[in-house]
Scaffold this motif. Sequence first.
Motif, PDB file in Angstrom:
ATOM      1  N   ASP A 272       5.045   6.518  10.694  1.00 41.37           N
ATOM      2  CA  ASP A 272       5.059   7.188  12.003  1.00 41.37           C
ATOM      3  C   ASP A 272       3.652   7.287  12.593  1.00 41.37           C
ATOM      4  OD1 ASP A 272       7.814   7.500  11.961  1.00 41.37           O
ATOM      5  OD2 ASP A 272       7.701   9.501  11.067  1.00 41.37           O
ATOM      6  N   GLN A 273       2.678   7.623  11.763  1.00 45.08           N
ATOM      7  CA  GLN A 273       1.295   7.695  12.237  1.00 45.08           C
ATOM      8  C   GLN A 273       0.800   6.321  12.669  1.00 45.08           C
ATOM      9  OE1 GLN A 273      -0.429   9.348   8.682  1.00 45.08           O
ATOM     10  NE2 GLN A 273      -0.635  11.389   9.617  1.00 45.08           N
ATOM     11  N   LEU A 274       1.136   5.301  11.882  1.00 47.35           N
ATOM     12  CA  LEU A 274       0.694   3.945  12.205  1.00 47.35           C
ATOM     13  C   LEU A 274       1.366   3.454  13.482  1.00 47.35           C
ATOM     14  CD1 LEU A 274      -1.006   1.532  11.495  1.00 47.35           C
ATOM     15  CD2 LEU A 274       0.794   0.769   9.947  1.00 47.35           C
ATOM     16  N   THR A 275       2.630   3.728  13.641  1.00 49.57           N
ATOM     17  CA  THR A 275       3.347   3.328  14.856  1.00 49.57           C
ATOM     18  C   THR A 275       2.741   4.007  16.080  1.00 49.57           C
ATOM     19  OG1 THR A 275       5.374   2.964  13.594  1.00 49.57           O
ATOM     20  CG2 THR A 275       5.608   3.267  15.960  1.00 49.57           C
ATOM     21  N   ALA A 276       2.393   5.280  15.937  1.00 49.35           N
ATOM     22  CA  ALA A 276       1.782   6.016  17.048  1.00 49.35           C
ATOM     23  C   ALA A 276       0.408   5.451  17.419  1.00 49.35           C
ATOM     24  CB  ALA A 276       1.667   7.493  16.697  1.00 49.35           C
ATOM     25  N   ALA A 277      -0.293   4.893  16.441  1.00 54.81           N
ATOM     26  CA  ALA A 277      -1.635   4.354  16.678  1.00 54.81           C
ATOM     27  C   ALA A 277      -1.627   2.868  17.022  1.00 54.81           C
ATOM     28  CB  ALA A 277      -2.493   4.582  15.435  1.00 54.81           C
ATOM     29  N   ALA A 278      -0.461   2.236  17.032  1.00 55.34           N
ATOM     30  CA  ALA A 278      -0.363   0.780  17.184  1.00 55.34           C
ATOM     31  C   ALA A 278      -0.997   0.269  18.474  1.00 55.34           C
ATOM     32  CB  ALA A 278       1.089   0.333  17.096  1.00 55.34           C
TER      33      ALA A 278
ATOM     34  N   GLY B 223       0.819  -1.205   0.000  1.00 54.14           N
ATOM     35  CA  GLY B 223       0.000   0.000   0.000  1.00 54.14           C
ATOM     36  C   GLY B 223       0.849   1.250   0.000  1.00 54.14           C
ATOM     37  N   PRO B 224       0.287   2.342   0.492  1.00 53.92           N
ATOM     38  CA  PRO B 224       0.991   3.622   0.438  1.00 53.92           C
ATOM     39  C   PRO B 224       2.178   3.724   1.391  1.00 53.92           C
ATOM     40  CG  PRO B 224      -1.092   3.862   1.577  1.00 53.92           C
ATOM     41  CD  PRO B 224      -1.053   2.466   1.022  1.00 53.92           C
ATOM     42  N   ILE B 225       2.263   2.836   2.380  1.00 54.55           N
ATOM     43  CA  ILE B 225       3.406   2.847   3.284  1.00 54.55           C
ATOM     44  C   ILE B 225       4.391   1.811   2.768  1.00 54.55           C
ATOM     45  CG2 ILE B 225       4.215   2.516   5.642  1.00 54.55           C
ATOM     46  CD1 ILE B 225       1.374   3.317   6.581  1.00 54.55           C
ATOM     47  N   ARG B 226       5.497   2.279   2.243  1.00 57.37           N
ATOM     48  CA  ARG B 226       6.462   1.414   1.570  1.00 57.37           C
ATOM     49  C   ARG B 226       6.935   0.269   2.469  1.00 57.37           C
ATOM     50  NH1 ARG B 226      10.999   2.701  -2.528  1.00 57.37           N
ATOM     51  NH2 ARG B 226      12.260   0.844  -2.308  1.00 57.37           N
ATOM     52  N   GLY B 227       6.899  -0.930   1.908  1.00 54.57           N
ATOM     53  CA  GLY B 227       7.372  -2.111   2.605  1.00 54.57           C
ATOM     54  C   GLY B 227       6.327  -2.807   3.448  1.00 54.57           C
ATOM     55  N   LEU B 228       5.232  -2.146   3.727  1.00 54.39           N
ATOM     56  CA  LEU B 228       4.185  -2.718   4.561  1.00 54.39           C
ATOM     57  C   LEU B 228       3.167  -3.431   3.677  1.00 54.39           C
ATOM     58  CD1 LEU B 228       3.653  -2.569   7.630  1.00 54.39           C
ATOM     59  CD2 LEU B 228       2.076  -0.730   7.164  1.00 54.39           C
ATOM     60  N   ARG B 229       2.921  -4.703   3.986  1.00 59.90           N
ATOM     61  CA  ARG B 229       1.930  -5.487   3.234  1.00 59.90           C
ATOM     62  C   ARG B 229       0.793  -5.851   4.175  1.00 59.90           C
ATOM     63  NH1 ARG B 229       6.843  -8.115   1.652  1.00 59.90           N
ATOM     64  NH2 ARG B 229       6.315  -9.732   3.150  1.00 59.90           N
ATOM     65  N   LEU B 230      -0.388  -5.350   3.846  1.00 62.69           N
ATOM     66  CA  LEU B 230      -1.568  -5.568   4.678  1.00 62.69           C
ATOM     67  C   LEU B 230      -2.751  -5.977   3.830  1.00 62.69           C
ATOM     68  CD1 LEU B 230      -1.360  -2.384   6.935  1.00 62.69           C
ATOM     69  CD2 LEU B 230      -0.802  -4.721   7.589  1.00 62.69           C
ATOM     70  N   PRO B 231      -3.762  -6.592   4.459  1.00 70.04           N
ATOM     71  CA  PRO B 231      -4.998  -6.874   3.735  1.00 70.04           C
ATOM     72  C   PRO B 231      -5.616  -5.567   3.228  1.00 70.04           C
ATOM     73  CG  PRO B 231      -4.963  -8.053   5.819  1.00 70.04           C
ATOM     74  CD  PRO B 231      -3.797  -7.093   5.830  1.00 70.04           C
ATOM     75  N   LEU B 232      -6.275  -5.645   2.105  1.00 70.18           N
ATOM     76  CA  LEU B 232      -6.900  -4.461   1.513  1.00 70.18           C
ATOM     77  C   LEU B 232      -7.844  -3.781   2.496  1.00 70.18           C
ATOM     78  CD1 LEU B 232      -7.216  -2.653  -0.927  1.00 70.18           C
ATOM     79  CD2 LEU B 232      -8.976  -4.219  -1.778  1.00 70.18           C
ATOM     80  N   ALA B 233      -8.574  -4.566   3.270  1.00 70.10           N
ATOM     81  CA  ALA B 233      -9.494  -3.979   4.252  1.00 70.10           C
ATOM     82  C   ALA B 233      -8.737  -3.114   5.252  1.00 70.10           C
ATOM     83  CB  ALA B 233     -10.259  -5.081   4.977  1.00 70.10           C
ATOM     84  N   ALA B 234      -7.555  -3.541   5.656  1.00 66.66           N
ATOM     85  CA  ALA B 234      -6.753  -2.749   6.605  1.00 66.66           C
ATOM     86  C   ALA B 234      -6.337  -1.440   5.978  1.00 66.66           C
ATOM     87  CB  ALA B 234      -5.531  -3.545   7.052  1.00 66.66           C
ATOM     88  N   TRP B 235      -5.885  -1.492   4.731  1.00 63.30           N
ATOM     89  CA  TRP B 235      -5.493  -0.248   4.048  1.00 63.30           C
ATOM     90  C   TRP B 235      -6.663   0.721   3.974  1.00 63.30           C
ATOM     91  CZ3 TRP B 235      -0.801   0.875   4.142  1.00 63.30           C
ATOM     92  CH2 TRP B 235       0.213  -0.037   3.866  1.00 63.30           C
ATOM     93  N   ASN B 236      -7.841   0.205   3.659  1.00 63.66           N
ATOM     94  CA  ASN B 236      -9.017   1.070   3.556  1.00 63.66           C
ATOM     95  C   ASN B 236      -9.353   1.721   4.900  1.00 63.66           C
ATOM     96  OD1 ASN B 236      -9.331   0.555   0.832  1.00 63.66           O
ATOM     97  ND2 ASN B 236     -10.720  -1.156   1.168  1.00 63.66           N
ATOM     98  N   ILE B 237      -9.277   0.952   5.972  1.00 63.43           N
ATOM     99  CA  ILE B 237      -9.571   1.491   7.298  1.00 63.43           C
ATOM    100  C   ILE B 237      -8.536   2.538   7.687  1.00 63.43           C
ATOM    101  CG2 ILE B 237      -9.683   0.910   9.750  1.00 63.43           C
ATOM    102  CD1 ILE B 237     -10.834  -1.867   8.764  1.00 63.43           C
ATOM    103  N   LEU B 238      -7.258   2.226   7.477  1.00 62.61           N
ATOM    104  CA  LEU B 238      -6.205   3.185   7.815  1.00 62.61           C
ATOM    105  C   LEU B 238      -6.373   4.474   7.022  1.00 62.61           C
ATOM    106  CD1 LEU B 238      -3.145   0.785   8.051  1.00 62.61           C
ATOM    107  CD2 LEU B 238      -4.457   1.794   9.941  1.00 62.61           C
ATOM    108  N   HIS B 239      -6.686   4.354   5.746  1.00 64.98           N
ATOM    109  CA  HIS B 239      -6.923   5.534   4.911  1.00 64.98           C
ATOM    110  C   HIS B 239      -8.082   6.368   5.463  1.00 64.98           C
ATOM    111  CE1 HIS B 239      -7.331   8.038   1.357  1.00 64.98           C
ATOM    112  NE2 HIS B 239      -8.616   7.742   1.367  1.00 64.98           N
ATOM    113  N   ASN B 240      -9.171   5.704   5.821  1.00 66.93           N
ATOM    114  CA  ASN B 240     -10.339   6.411   6.358  1.00 66.93           C
ATOM    115  C   ASN B 240     -10.019   7.124   7.666  1.00 66.93           C
ATOM    116  OD1 ASN B 240     -11.900   5.579   4.213  1.00 66.93           O
ATOM    117  ND2 ASN B 240     -12.808   3.862   5.311  1.00 66.93           N
ATOM    118  N   GLU B 241      -9.072   6.588   8.420  1.00 66.63           N
ATOM    119  CA  GLU B 241      -8.663   7.200   9.682  1.00 66.63           C
ATOM    120  C   GLU B 241      -7.573   8.250   9.491  1.00 66.63           C
ATOM    121  OE1 GLU B 241     -10.002   6.736  12.807  1.00 66.63           O
ATOM    122  OE2 GLU B 241     -11.542   5.687  11.662  1.00 66.63           O
ATOM    123  N   GLY B 242      -7.114   8.440   8.249  1.00 66.66           N
ATOM    124  CA  GLY B 242      -6.094   9.443   7.972  1.00 66.66           C
ATOM    125  C   GLY B 242      -4.684   8.989   8.309  1.00 66.66           C
TER     126      GLY B 242
END
Length: 69
Positions: free
Chosen positions: A35-41, A11-30
């Motif tokens: 760094d944003q994903l690590t902060a929200a982990a 997806g848009p975060i280089r090197g990270l491979r996730l299910p499409l549903a995860a990408w859609n949810i992360l996108h919807n959450e901005g």
Amino acid sequence: MLNHYKERWEGPIRGLRLPLAAWNILHNEGITTIDQLTAAADRLERLPGIGLTMARVIREELARISAAE
């Protein structure tokens, strides 16, 4: 039956491979950067649409790319 947790896409975060549903949810959450994903982990389960299994998958991917760096 198709297990959407097994199919992963780059997806848009280089090197990270996730299910499409995860990408859609992360996108919807901005969440668009590592760094944003690590902060929200620690609160992934509280995001709409992310359950325990999806949160585990995301954290495993975060750990995988962190180990590679």
